[in-house]
Scaffold this active site. Structure first.
Site, mmCIF file in Angstrom:
data_model
loop_
_atom_site.group_PDB
_atom_site.id
_atom_site.type_symbol
_atom_site.label_atom_id
_atom_site.label_comp_id
_atom_site.label_asym_id
_atom_site.label_seq_id
_atom_site.Cartn_x
_atom_site.Cartn_y
_atom_site.Cartn_z
ATOM 1 N N ARG A 80 28.579 -3.096 15.439
ATOM 2 C CA ARG A 80 27.637 -2.040 15.037
ATOM 3 C C ARG A 80 26.367 -2.103 15.887
ATOM 4 O O ARG A 80 25.802 -1.082 16.262
ATOM 5 C CB ARG A 80 27.320 -2.149 13.543
ATOM 6 N N LYS A 183 21.513 1.556 13.457
ATOM 7 C CA LYS A 183 20.573 0.765 12.642
ATOM 8 C C LYS A 183 19.292 0.560 13.447
ATOM 9 O O LYS A 183 19.033 -0.518 13.979
ATOM 10 C CB LYS A 183 21.230 -0.561 12.228
ATOM 11 N N GLU A 219 23.666 9.355 1.658
ATOM 12 C CA GLU A 219 23.554 7.916 1.345
ATOM 13 C C GLU A 219 22.609 7.714 0.180
ATOM 14 O O GLU A 219 21.895 8.624 -0.226
ATOM 15 C CB GLU A 219 22.937 7.170 2.530
HETATM 16 C C1 LIG Z 1 20.975 2.967 5.670
HETATM 17 C C2 LIG Z 1 21.977 1.947 5.273
HETATM 18 N N1 LIG Z 1 23.151 2.331 4.779
HETATM 19 C C3 LIG Z 1 24.101 1.450 4.404
HETATM 20 C C4 LIG Z 1 23.895 0.088 4.517
HETATM 21 C C5 LIG Z 1 24.962 -0.876 4.097
HETATM 22 O O1 LIG Z 1 25.570 -1.441 5.226
HETATM 23 P P1 LIG Z 1 26.260 -2.877 5.151
HETATM 24 O O2 LIG Z 1 27.347 -2.780 4.146
HETATM 25 O O3 LIG Z 1 26.799 -3.097 6.521
HETATM 26 O O4 LIG Z 1 25.206 -3.848 4.757
HETATM 27 C C6 LIG Z 1 22.675 -0.376 5.026
HETATM 28 C C7 LIG Z 1 22.424 -1.823 5.161
HETATM 29 O O5 LIG Z 1 22.671 -2.371 6.204
HETATM 30 C C8 LIG Z 1 21.695 0.552 5.419
HETATM 31 O O6 LIG Z 1 20.519 0.152 5.903
#
Ligand SMILES: Cc1ncc(COP(=O)(O)O)c(C=O)c1O
Length: 340
Positions: A80, A183, A219
């Site tokens: 990622r 991210k 989200e």
């Molecule tokens: C905006 C956002 N969505 C979803 C997630 C969940 O992702 P993960 O399951 O990889 O922690 C995160 C956290 O990393 C996030 O910051």
């Protein structure tokens, strides 16, 4: 050292002994450096400060009942981060280097890994920033990758329970063809007002609809959404949400449990049809959603009138946690033992 009160840790920063660093210069990644400094000294014209050339990741190391320390799907975090690098024109960090640095930083800070019984874990925060100086809007020619760790408390202090969410229409987190799938820090800066608004209204988190039509589910805060109905796990397909590694894992586990899995657009009205709903991410694995309010049309989508998580969410949560803690067989090869 002062004793750490493992049982009462929150999700906050606590200094640890070491962090690890690696620099990209002259077109190549250098050697891994170990640092005991909590600060970084960078040029005032660094691109991370002006133009948001900044990416981060978040994952955890767990002390398990068998005494080993495991990390969950770090190859996915590395992948990622590479995708984020492509998104904002930063050099990609190889997966091997990422994993080696995770192992090093966990080892170096062994005394900060919380005991299994505390429910706490060691949060791992990789950070990549453009450090080269630019005044025009261009990618930097130098980068710094850092990983630090900090012990964090269990998400559910009073046990696995539900939370209320609110749909926020006043602010978008990311544009449909923007950086929502990466991210990068800018997405989180963009979410601060919506998050504060939700908290001020007494909700645990903000809930986003798609930015273009305000019609489909995107989200919830820093977590992905899923709903359960008719033995089906449904989660949004969207070009503006972060691809959650927890969600990806839950989709697989749902399939293993005999559920159908659908990744598609979810119109807001469909919320009324779900038997269960949850927010998923590294922090909580699953944070079951009690209800989602839409203040604009006065609707309230209630999933748990009694505040109890639903049976499917509970099963998925228990299964994923059991894999992370090495309690149940890791049939998909998701965990890596980083310390015996
Ligand atoms: C905006 C956002 N969505 C979803 C997630 C969940 O992702 P993960 O399951 O990889 O922690 C995160 C956290 O990393 C996030 O910051």
């Amino acid at each position: 050292m002062k004793e750490i009160d493992w049982a009462n840790l929150s999700f906050g920063y606590m200094p640890t002994d070491y962090n690890v660093r690696c620099r990209w210069r002259d077109g190549a990644w250098g050697e891994i450096e170990v640092s005991s400094s909590e600060t970084i000294n960078i040029h005032m014209a660094a691109t991370c400060l002006h133009y948001g050339q900044e990416a981060f990741e978040g994952l955890k190391a767990y002390r398990c009942p068998d005494g080993k320390v495991r990390v969950f799907r770090m190859d996915e975090n590395a992948a990622r981060l590479q995708s984020t690098c492509r998104g904002i024109l930063m050099p990609e960090l190889p997966t091997d280097l990422f994993e080696e640095m995770v192992r090093r930083v966990v080892h170096l800070n062994e005394r900060f890994i919380p005991p299994y019984e505390s429910g706490a874990s060691l949060y791992i925060r990789p950070l990549l920033i453009g450090t080269g100086a630019q005044v025009g809007v261009h990618p930097a020619d130098e980068y710094l990758f850092v990983i630090f760790v900090t012990p964090v408390g269990p998400y559910f202090k009073g046990g696995f329970s539900t939370n209320p969410y609110v749909i926020i229409r006043e602010f978008d987190r990311a544009a449909p063809l923007g950086t929502g799938i990466y991210k990068v820090g800018g997405n989180y800066a963009a979410s601060l007002r919506a998050n504060k608004m939700a908290h001020d209204l007494g909700y645990s988190c903000e809930f986003y609809l798609d930015a273009k039509e305000k019609k489909y589910i995107d989200e919830c805060g820093a977590a992905n959404f899923f709903g359960i109905k008719n033995n089906t796990y449904v989660t949004p397909a969207s070009t503006s949400i972060l691809p959650s590694i927890t969600n990806k894992s839950l989709m697989q586990l749902a399939e293993d449990l005999g559920l159908k899995v659908e990744r598609r657009q979810i119109p807001e009205e469909e919320l009324a049809t779900f038997e269960e709903a949850g927010a998923c991410g590294t922090a909580a694995v699953i944070s079951p959603i009690g209800r989602i309010d839409d203040l604009e049309n006065g609707r309230s989508y209630v999933f748990s009138p009694d505040g109890q998580p639903g049976p499917v969410s509970t099963k998925l949560y228990n299964r994923l946690r059991a894999i992370q803690y090495g309690i149940e067989p890791d049939t998909h090869g998701w965990t890596q033992v980083v310390m015996e």
